[in-house]
Structure formats: C-alpha cells, structure tokens
Enzyme design. Structure first.
Site, short mmCIF file in Angstrom:
data_model
loop_
_atom_site.label_atom_id
_atom_site.label_comp_id
_atom_site.label_asym_id
_atom_site.label_seq_id
_atom_site.Cartn_x
_atom_site.Cartn_y
_atom_site.Cartn_z
N THR A 170 107.50 24.57 35.38
CA THR A 170 106.66 24.01 36.45
C THR A 170 107.21 24.43 37.81
O THR A 170 108.41 24.64 37.97
CB THR A 170 106.61 22.46 36.41
OG1 THR A 170 107.95 21.95 36.45
CG2 THR A 170 105.91 21.96 35.16
N LYS A 176 104.60 29.68 44.93
CA LYS A 176 103.27 29.12 45.23
C LYS A 176 102.39 30.07 46.02
O LYS A 176 101.17 29.96 46.01
CB LYS A 176 103.43 27.79 45.98
CG LYS A 176 104.07 27.91 47.35
CD LYS A 176 104.32 26.58 48.01
CE LYS A 176 105.45 25.81 47.42
NZ LYS A 176 106.77 26.46 47.55
#
Length: 380
Positions: A48, A348
């Site tokens: 994650t 990201k």
C-alpha cells in the site's frame, strides 16, 4: 539492431506509467528492467501507498496530485483492478510544526476542504489514535490508499495490449548517443536503438547518468505490517484513515501508515534511514533496531496496533538535496528524459508524471508546471 521510438529504463511506478502513456499514443516502446516485475529491490513495492491532496511538502504539488488522482481512477476503470481506495487522511502534529503548517498552506492556496480537529475530537471519531494534548490534527476526505503492485501490473498489461514490449531481468550496461541523433542502448543480451530514452531507474540513476554527477543520496528505509494486540475492527480500512504523525521537529520525526487491508496495519518512518553509496549496498535484513522506533511510536499513538510483526521490508529513497523530484531532460540531449529521485514521496505522482513526460516526447504542451523539477538547480 532493433529500433524503437522510445526506450524506458526501469519498470517501477514511473517506468510502467510512462510506458503505458507512450504506447497508448502509438509510439513503439521498449521497457527494460534489471529485475522481475514488481521486485522488492527498489522504491515501488510495499502493498500500500498513501495518496493525499493537502500536500504538506509544498503547494506546488497540489495540482499534480489532483491530476494524479483522476488518472489513478481512470487506470482502475480501464484495468478492472482495484488500484485505489479513498479512506480519508489524518495528519497530526504540533501546530507550529512543518507538517501542520504545510498542510494548511496547501489547503489555503488551493481551496482544499480540511477539518481541524482537537485530540478529543480525533479520539471520538477514530478511537485507535491517542494524541498528546499539544498536538492538533487535520482531516481531509480526498486521501487514501494506492496498491502499488496492482498499479504497476495494470500499467504493464495495458501497455502490452497497445504494443509495448517489456524485457525483464535485462540490465542496461551502457548507452551512447550517435551522430544521427539516435541512442544506442546496450544490455547484457542485446543492443537497441531509439529516438528517445527515459530513465526511470530510481537509485540506479547516478550510475546511468554518471556524467552529470548528480548530488543524490541513497537512503535505506524499513516498513512494517503489524497485527493488533487483540481482536478489533478499529484498524480496518472501513474504520481508520491513512495517517501521518509529526512527533518532533527533526527531519526523521514523521511516521505514517495505512489501515489494515488484510496484511496488518502498515507503519513506517519517513526519512532517518542509513545512507548507502549504491543500491547494491543496501542492507536488506530488517533488524530489531529498525523495529524499535516503530514500536515506540505505536505504543504512544496507536497502542492496540503494537502486536506481533506480520511482515517487514526495506525500501530505497533516492533523495535530492531539496527533496523535490527530477523530471527533466539531460542538459546535452533534449530527447533523453530523467524521471527519478523522488525523495520518498513520489509513487502517488507516477500516473501524472508518466502522462506528462509522454506528452512532452510527443511535442505536446502540458497544463502542469514541472519547472521546479528541472536539473539546473542541482548541477554545479
């Protein structure tokens, strides 16, 4: 010798994204990766990753992360893979600290809706957290989790469907620039030619463009997945947001994590790791010394999560002196791109940076400003 429009070197987050966006526009693309798909030797693994909008590092990142969010959801729709999930995000620290001040500066400049929260309010809404009285929190809804291995796999498969070629376990040995303007890339297996080259090789960047003498540092980081001390659903993705805590004013006082999505709660410390001269020198064994600061943080702030270690891993940060990225062309070659050195906060942005670099290679103008990431600020 096989000829391509573009050769991408490195198939982590940024390499896979760049390959997809190039292939989606019809460019003949080869991607070279020294390891297997979704290996654990670099900076793009880890089950994650956090994505957040109220970006404490600098307001200049907010337009990028907003576009990145849009593209991650687009990837999810195109691939059918669950690559992103919004959970909300909680950022906590002293009001005068760099984290809270940075979050609020980005929120103010870009009109991001955030909620200031007291320790009591945070405890009432998220019972797993225990704050000190002198801490404050900022909660935003548009934050959550990326699933990195799924992201990379999705980009690779979509790129392959559009004709992109991937060669795994094929390290680059050298590259040269010919008089005709093409690059010749030599690997352990073959030579290839291309009009453009994109280096997305993380901590291997310094050796690939050694002529630039880039002032980069390679930093070892460790990440842990922890089991709760007792049976609870309070650590679940339904009950807990992603979180960042600033526990002091030093550069290694930031702790971050994601809720349990099946592997335990993920917790790590942002920076403060040992420095290596090369990625090959990174010590891969995780020790009790690595575990100690994580347990100390958990015992103070998320005590129920301070149970057994489910798993752990090492990760590499490739840091620039100002902790901002490199997204730029080589000073001598305007068709050699460097997309790397993301200083521990770059995953990201892989979606938007991959698309933006592809647009630039195609001669198209992006609406996003990447000028703060140019090389001139780092070169002697």
């Amino acid at each position: 010798m096989k000829k391509f429009d573009v050769i991408v070197v490195g198939c982590g987050a940024h390499g896979s994204s760049t390959s997809y966006y190039l292939a989606s526009r019809g460019l003949k693309t080869l991607t070279l990766e020294r390891f297997a798909l979704n290996h654990s030797n670099g900076s793009s693994h880890g089950k994650t990753r956090i994505i957040r909008t109220a970006y404490a590092e600098h307001p200049l990142y907010v337009p990028l992360v907003r576009k990145a969010l849009e593209l991650w959801f687009e990837l999810q729709e195109l691939s059918g893979e669950g690559v992103i999930r919004l959970t909300g995000g909680l950022q906590v620290g002293p009001p005068e600290g760099s984290l809270i001040r940075g979050v609020m500066a980005s929120a103010k400049e870009h009109g991001i809706r955030c909620e200031m929260m007291t320790p009591r309010e945070i405890k009432d809404r998220f019972p797993v957290f225990s704050l000190a009285e002198d801490q404050t929190g900022v909660f935003e809804k548009i934050a959550g989790i990326l699933f990195p291995e799924l992201c990379i796999k999705a980009y690779v498969e979509l790129a392959q469907e559009r004709g992109s070629i991937f060669h795994f376990s094929e390290p680059l040995i050298k590259w040269t620039h010919g008089r005709n303007g093409d690059f010749v890339v030599t690997t352990e297996k073959e030579q290839y030619a291309a009009t453009s080259v994109v280096f997305t090789a993380g901590s291997w960047l310094s050796s690939l463009v050694s002529d630039l003498e880039l002032p980069l540092t390679i930093e070892r980081q460790t990440v842990f997945w922890m089991r709760a001390k007792e049976t609870t659903n309070l650590l679940s993705v339904e009950k807990m947001p992603i979180f960042i805590f600033e526990e002091g004013l030093s550069t290694s006082s930031l702790f971050y994590g994601t809720p349990d999505v099946g592997d335990g709660i993920k917790v790590g410390r942002h920076h403060g790791g040992s420095i290596a001269d090369s990625p090959e020198q990174i010590v891969r064994q995780v020790t009790m010394r690595d575990e100690a600061p994580i347990r100390h943080f958990l015992e103070k702030r998320i005590p129920i999560a301070n149970g057994d270690v489910v798993s752990s891993t090492t990760c590499i940060y490739t840091n620039t002196p100002d902790r901002n990225f490199i997204v730029a062309t080589h000073p001598k070659y305007n068709n050699l791109w460097i997309v790397s050195a993301c200083s521990g906060h770059g995953f990201k942005f892989a979606s938007v940076l991959g698309k933006t670099v592809a647009q630039d290679i195609l001669g198209e103008r992006s609406e996003l400003d990447l000028s703060p990431f140019k090389l001139k600020r780092l070169l002697k």
